[in-house]
Write an enzyme that holds these catalytic residues in place. Structure first.
Site, mmCIF file in Angstrom:
data_model
loop_
_atom_site.group_PDB
_atom_site.id
_atom_site.type_symbol
_atom_site.label_atom_id
_atom_site.label_comp_id
_atom_site.label_asym_id
_atom_site.label_seq_id
_atom_site.Cartn_x
_atom_site.Cartn_y
_atom_site.Cartn_z
ATOM 1 N N ASP A 41 1.323 -1.281 -0.191
ATOM 2 C CA ASP A 41 -0.115 -0.089 -0.137
ATOM 3 C C ASP A 41 1.003 0.882 0.257
ATOM 4 O OD1 ASP A 41 -2.567 -1.136 1.898
ATOM 5 O OD2 ASP A 41 -2.010 -1.727 0.174
ATOM 6 N N ALA A 42 2.191 1.106 0.824
ATOM 7 C CA ALA A 42 3.097 2.297 0.511
ATOM 8 C C ALA A 42 3.228 2.954 0.072
ATOM 9 C CB ALA A 42 3.720 2.358 2.594
ATOM 10 N N ASP A 45 0.668 4.358 -3.408
ATOM 11 C CA ASP A 45 0.391 5.118 -2.259
ATOM 12 C C ASP A 45 1.213 6.045 -2.771
ATOM 13 O OD1 ASP A 45 -1.876 4.412 -1.605
ATOM 14 O OD2 ASP A 45 -0.874 4.840 0.994
ATOM 15 N N SER A 90 -12.750 5.213 -2.428
ATOM 16 C CA SER A 90 -11.396 5.454 -1.761
ATOM 17 C C SER A 90 -11.988 6.449 -0.620
ATOM 18 C CB SER A 90 -10.829 4.657 -2.677
ATOM 19 O OG SER A 90 -10.451 6.184 -3.315
ATOM 20 N N LEU A 91 -10.706 6.450 -0.427
ATOM 21 C CA LEU A 91 -11.167 7.391 1.573
ATOM 22 C C LEU A 91 -9.395 8.265 0.059
ATOM 23 C CD1 LEU A 91 -10.892 5.095 3.970
ATOM 24 C CD2 LEU A 91 -12.195 7.268 3.250
ATOM 25 N N GLU A 121 -13.382 5.613 13.450
ATOM 26 C CA GLU A 121 -13.444 4.340 13.377
ATOM 27 C C GLU A 121 -12.100 2.902 12.930
ATOM 28 O OE1 GLU A 121 -15.814 2.935 10.741
ATOM 29 O OE2 GLU A 121 -17.348 4.006 10.766
ATOM 30 N N LYS A 123 -9.007 1.552 10.746
ATOM 31 C CA LYS A 123 -9.457 1.336 9.124
ATOM 32 C C LYS A 123 -8.772 -0.211 9.094
ATOM 33 C CE LYS A 123 -8.162 3.185 4.668
ATOM 34 N NZ LYS A 123 -7.562 1.494 4.039
ATOM 35 N N ASP A 125 -7.369 -3.749 7.874
ATOM 36 C CA ASP A 125 -7.185 -3.746 6.430
ATOM 37 C C ASP A 125 -7.643 -5.368 5.531
ATOM 38 O OD1 ASP A 125 -5.290 -3.687 4.471
ATOM 39 O OD2 ASP A 125 -3.255 -4.820 5.751
ATOM 40 N N ARG A 144 -15.966 -5.262 -4.318
ATOM 41 C CA ARG A 144 -15.600 -3.683 -4.278
ATOM 42 C C ARG A 144 -14.924 -3.585 -6.099
ATOM 43 N NH1 ARG A 144 -11.252 -0.412 -3.853
ATOM 44 N NH2 ARG A 144 -11.588 1.769 -4.479
ATOM 45 N N GLU A 183 -15.772 -4.551 6.199
ATOM 46 C CA GLU A 183 -14.620 -5.289 5.668
ATOM 47 C C GLU A 183 -14.388 -6.383 6.238
ATOM 48 O OE1 GLU A 183 -12.852 -2.543 4.112
ATOM 49 O OE2 GLU A 183 -10.861 -3.741 3.878
ATOM 50 N N TYR A 235 -19.409 -1.886 8.489
ATOM 51 C CA TYR A 235 -19.389 0.200 8.540
ATOM 52 C C TYR A 235 -20.013 0.794 8.008
ATOM 53 C CZ TYR A 235 -15.613 -0.510 4.319
ATOM 54 O OH TYR A 235 -15.324 -0.568 2.963
ATOM 55 N N LYS A 300 -14.733 10.235 10.463
ATOM 56 C CA LYS A 300 -15.183 10.186 9.437
ATOM 57 C C LYS A 300 -16.443 11.737 9.925
ATOM 58 C CE LYS A 300 -16.189 5.400 7.766
ATOM 59 N NZ LYS A 300 -16.606 4.343 7.789
ATOM 60 N N LYS A 324 -3.491 6.773 7.823
ATOM 61 C CA LYS A 324 -2.415 6.264 7.492
ATOM 62 C C LYS A 324 -1.558 5.870 8.683
ATOM 63 C CE LYS A 324 -3.690 4.162 3.566
ATOM 64 N NZ LYS A 324 -3.073 3.736 2.888
ATOM 65 N N CYS A 419 23.586 -12.710 -17.477
ATOM 66 C CA CYS A 419 23.339 -13.418 -16.759
ATOM 67 C C CYS A 419 23.071 -14.501 -15.361
ATOM 68 C CB CYS A 419 22.209 -14.000 -18.151
ATOM 69 S SG CYS A 419 20.477 -14.607 -16.705
ATOM 70 N N CYS A 422 22.489 -17.975 -16.908
ATOM 71 C CA CYS A 422 22.998 -18.589 -17.873
ATOM 72 C C CYS A 422 24.344 -17.869 -18.427
ATOM 73 C CB CYS A 422 22.352 -18.555 -19.438
ATOM 74 S SG CYS A 422 21.601 -16.828 -19.734
ATOM 75 N N CYS A 437 18.353 -10.214 -19.992
ATOM 76 C CA CYS A 437 18.989 -11.467 -20.234
ATOM 77 C C CYS A 437 17.957 -11.451 -21.389
ATOM 78 C CB CYS A 437 18.901 -12.370 -19.140
ATOM 79 S SG CYS A 437 19.312 -13.913 -20.554
ATOM 80 N N CYS A 442 17.310 -19.498 -21.764
ATOM 81 C CA CYS A 442 17.873 -19.383 -20.150
ATOM 82 C C CYS A 442 17.249 -20.280 -19.544
ATOM 83 C CB CYS A 442 18.231 -17.366 -19.949
ATOM 84 S SG CYS A 442 18.228 -17.295 -18.410
HETATM 85 S S1 IVH Z 1 -15.581 4.610 4.834
HETATM 86 C C1 IVH Z 1 -16.312 6.471 1.169
HETATM 87 N N1 IVH Z 1 -14.125 3.071 7.260
HETATM 88 O O1 IVH Z 1 -10.878 1.684 3.601
HETATM 89 C C2 IVH Z 1 -15.607 5.449 1.800
HETATM 90 N N2 IVH Z 1 -13.520 1.747 4.809
HETATM 91 O O2 IVH Z 1 -9.229 3.508 1.311
HETATM 92 C C3 IVH Z 1 -15.956 4.473 2.495
HETATM 93 N N3 IVH Z 1 -11.863 0.463 4.887
HETATM 94 O O3 IVH Z 1 -11.872 0.558 0.513
HETATM 95 C C4 IVH Z 1 -15.281 4.018 3.042
HETATM 96 N N4 IVH Z 1 -12.046 0.134 7.353
HETATM 97 O O4 IVH Z 1 -12.727 -1.507 2.306
HETATM 98 C C5 IVH Z 1 -14.662 2.966 5.627
HETATM 99 N N5 IVH Z 1 -14.407 2.162 8.745
HETATM 100 C C6 IVH Z 1 -14.260 1.804 7.852
HETATM 101 C C7 IVH Z 1 -13.205 1.228 6.988
HETATM 102 C C8 IVH Z 1 -12.907 1.119 5.121
HETATM 103 C C9 IVH Z 1 -11.332 -0.997 6.400
HETATM 104 C C10 IVH Z 1 -11.472 0.309 3.659
HETATM 105 C C11 IVH Z 1 -12.371 0.082 2.730
HETATM 106 C C12 IVH Z 1 -12.126 1.350 1.957
HETATM 107 C C13 IVH Z 1 -10.644 1.632 1.947
HETATM 108 C C14 IVH Z 1 -11.099 2.641 1.165
#
Ligand code: IVH
Length: 696
Positions: A41-42, A45, A90-91, A121, A123, A125, A144, A183, A235, A300, A324, A419, A422, A437, A442
């Protein structure tokens, strides 16, 4: 990739943007389509942020096909497609207090308010899911996917214990149609056991819990999913019909809990930036004691009416943000630098490390990206280095530690000129960061080819993963792809092999046997011919119907296939001009691996037969892939990009660059109604009179 630039754009900016786009597109495909993430992810990103910054600073390089313009990649074949009634977006991310403060201020300024209550909340994974309940009964569950369309995984989700099949409580309190979002994850404690069982069965281990959750959810056989201890936190409330929405997010969570859905108990309210920061600090403290991975905190705005007013900016909501956690880092010694050879001959360096614990996981190897990266950061064997792990996929070496001490005889690392497999001298073309290579025989490339051939997206041979793909050629069992279909004659020899118990050997042979019935397009794709992806493999299959048909195709015949250009046509002809490759095809046929494509020819009398379409934008009554299947079933061609050969562009809502291009090229643009009349009633849309002739 090509895009319009302004001659004033510096070349290195153009090149870097192209590189970032390629890397992100590839990563998206691996992540969303193939469940085989390459970037964590990092890393993802980081690249996305850099690309966003480049595009912001040089607007002239922006292009509609840049990955900054979309959320993900389309779902893979196997599950029905689901169009989300409300996109699953996404966020946005922030990484520190200043970033969070700035986000909160923007939201308040937008609302012209002094403050707005928030909910924090964890997040989680895992993987996002949307579950629809009709009259309190679970009707459908969808992943999704790319945010607009996901996969229908209902049968699999039904097996997850914490997902209610029927909601609890008074029927009057349950909206008639409602979607709950959340999730799915695999608990950390179950991850190790699952991998042990997989190793036992000769299957590749999952790299992390997130990946295993995704793999488990996307099993085509739901009895397999049922064996995996998946779990889920809800969530959010998604789409809702026939009932009043609650007034706040926290009330929605309470309601979900009341209906029997699992929500996360850590969730807390906050009214100020200070309270949010305290919550984040607490999350960091409890993180290691949780039985599931988290990669941050989601904040949120609580009021749903404020959420509606705030809306979205691009792909991210203005009313929520992800804070993050920093990537977990550690220092260790870089014991040695090794170089891997990929299927196409690309040389990728990796670091052998003194094993060190980072974020609860012991890391012994990490990626070094490429030759230039090693030179730029001057990594040397014996150095003390900083490594990092975020999003848990491939750990990376970040930099040489400030505390590093080098001896006088320390030398910069010399990337191999030959290589490592080989010994053939390597080649680095000017426009590529990759060193290759170019020896087609090879051994390392062959091992990778074998792995590709057997992979899930190709022949899908269970039990023939990375290790076995190395062992079989090295021990002399396999020296051509065809040899794997002779392995059953050598079962006793295989049993002699170290670590290949009876079960493993049986599973491997069963997997190989089962792959014989893979359809021709899969087999063509599995051969790993440069330029032949799964789509072009289908075209070849449909046109030539058999392996021998493809083998003997002439350049002229190939060029007549829409979608196959001169480069691919030449590569194919060259490939089949090589005696070894012709022999491989003959061997496969002789061994009975000879699928025939008997898809019926579409009826020649439908007017769509032989006509080329591009479908773009959002359609009301069907998904884009349904429309494309419709076209193909009538003998038409559905291609991805508008060219001079396109006959019709079917434009749905929010059609973007393809529509512009069609207009520029004077391609006939039709709407969904005209399209349906064309498909169903053979009504060929007629072009509106051009303004000139109307005037005349
Ligand atoms: S709210 C409009 N709440 O994070 C966005 N997402 O980076 C609504 N995720 O695809 C998402 N925990 O899969 C929300 N407490 C949480 C979450 C959460 C994990 C994931 C989710 C989303 C991704 C966005």
């Amino acid at each position: 990739m090509q895009f319009d630039t302004d001659s004033s754009t510096p070349d290195d900016v153009v090149a870097r943007a192209a590189e970032l786009r390629d890397e992100i597109n590839r990563a998206n495909r691996l992540y969303y389509v193939e469940d085989a993430p390459e970037l964590d992810d990092a890393e993802w990103d980081g690249r996305m942020q850099e690309l966003l910054a480049l595009e912001a600073a040089h607007p002239e390089i922006q292009s509609p096909d840049s990955p900054t313009q979309r959320v993900g990649a389309p779902p893979s074949a196997g599950f029905d497609e689901v169009v989300h009634p409300i996109p699953m977006l996404s966020l946005g991310n922030v990484f520190d207090e200043d970033g969070f403060r700035a986000w909160y201020k923007r939201a308040l300024d937008f609302l012209e308010l002094e403050s707005a209550p928030m909910v924090c909340e964890l997040k989680i994974d895992g993987l996002a899911l949307a579950i629809t309940y009709r009259n309190g009964v679970m009707e459908r569950a969808a992943t999704r996917g790319d945010g607009e369309r996901g996969e229908d995984v209902t049968a699999n989700v039904r097996t997850i214990r914490s997902v209610p099949l029927k909601l609890e409580g008074n029927a009057n309190d349950i909206p008639p149609v409602m979607e709950l979002r959340g999730e799915v994850f695999l608990p950390n404690s179950k991850f190790a056991t699952l991998n042990e069982e997989r190793e036992e069965a000769g299957l590749p281990a999952y790299v992390n819990p997130r990946n295993s959750a995704s793999g488990s959810l996307r099993q085509l056989d739901s009895t397999e999913t049922a064996k995996r201890p998946l779990d889920m936190f809800f969530y959010a409330l998604g789409y809702i019909e026939g009932a009043q929405e609650p007034s706040s997010h926290s009330e929605a969570l309470e309601a979900i809990k009341g209906w029997g859905g699992r929500t996360n108990e850590w969730t807390r309210k906050a009214n100020t930036v200070e309270e949010v920061m305290a919550a984040i600090a607490n999350a960091g403290e409890v993180r290691d004691s949780l039985d599931y991975g988290i990669d941050g905190v989601v904040i949120k705005i609580d009021s749903l009416s404020l959420q509606r007013r705030l809306g979205f900016v691009g792909r991210d909501p203005r009313w929520a943000i992800a804070y993050k956690f920093p990537a977990e880092q550690a220092e260790t010694t870089l014991k040695a630098i090794h170089v891997n050879v990929g299927r196409t001959g690309a040389l990728t360096p990796w670091a052998e490390l003194d094993p060190v614990v980072v974020g609860g996981v012991t890391v012994g190897r990490a990626t070094l990206h490429n030759k230039d990266e090693i030179a730029r950061k001057d990594f040397r064997e014996g150095d003390r280095v900083v490594i990092q792990r975020a999003g848990d996929v491939i750990p990376q070496v970040v930099e040489v530690s400030a505390k590093n001490k080098r001896s006088d005889d320390s030398q910069p690392y010399a990337f191999p000129d030959n290589c490592p497999s080989c010994e053939t001298p390597t080649v680095q073309t000017e426009d590529e960061a990759v060193t290759r290579c170019v020896n087609t025989t090879c051994p390392a490339q062959f091992e990778r080819l074998l792995e590709h051939f057997a992979s899930r997206v190709a022949m899908d041979i269970e039990g023939l993963g990375e290790r076995v793909s190395q062992d079989l050629p090295r021990l002399g069992f396999v020296s051509s792809i065809a040899d794997i279909y002779r392995l059953h004659e050598r079962k006793d020899d295989l049993l002699e092999l170290d670590k290949m118990g009876e079960t493993r050997v049986d599973n491997l042979l069963k997997g190989i046997e089962a792959s014989r019935s893979q359809p021709l397009p899969k087999l063509l794709f599995a051969l790993g011919i440069t330029g032949i992806g799964s789509e072009s493999a289908e075209w070849l299959s449909r046109r030539f119907r058999s392996l021998s048909g493809v083998k003997d195709a002439t350049e002229e015949e190939l060029l007549a296939i829409d979608g196959i250009g001169p480069v691919v046509a030449t590569t194919l002809v060259d490939y089949f001009a090589i005696e070894q490759n012709r022999q491989l095809i003959d061997d496969l046929i002789e061994l009975g691996v000879n699928p025939i494509d008997d898809t019926p020819e579409p009826s020649a009398d439908h007017p769509a037969n032989g006509v080329t379409f591009v479908v773009t934008g959002r359609l009301e009554t069907m998904s884009r892939s349904e429309a494309q299947n419709r076209i193909k079933s009538l003998g038409g061609k559905a291609t991805g990009s508008v060219t001079g050969k396109t006959n019709f562009l079917v434009a749905g809502a929010e059609a973007g660059s393809k529509l512009d291009k069609a207009n520029r090229l004077n391609v006939h643009v039709i709407n969904e109604t005209e399209f349906i009349a064309f498909m169903e009633e053979s009504v060929v849309p007629s072009r509106p009179e051009s303004p000139d002739s109307a005037d005349a």
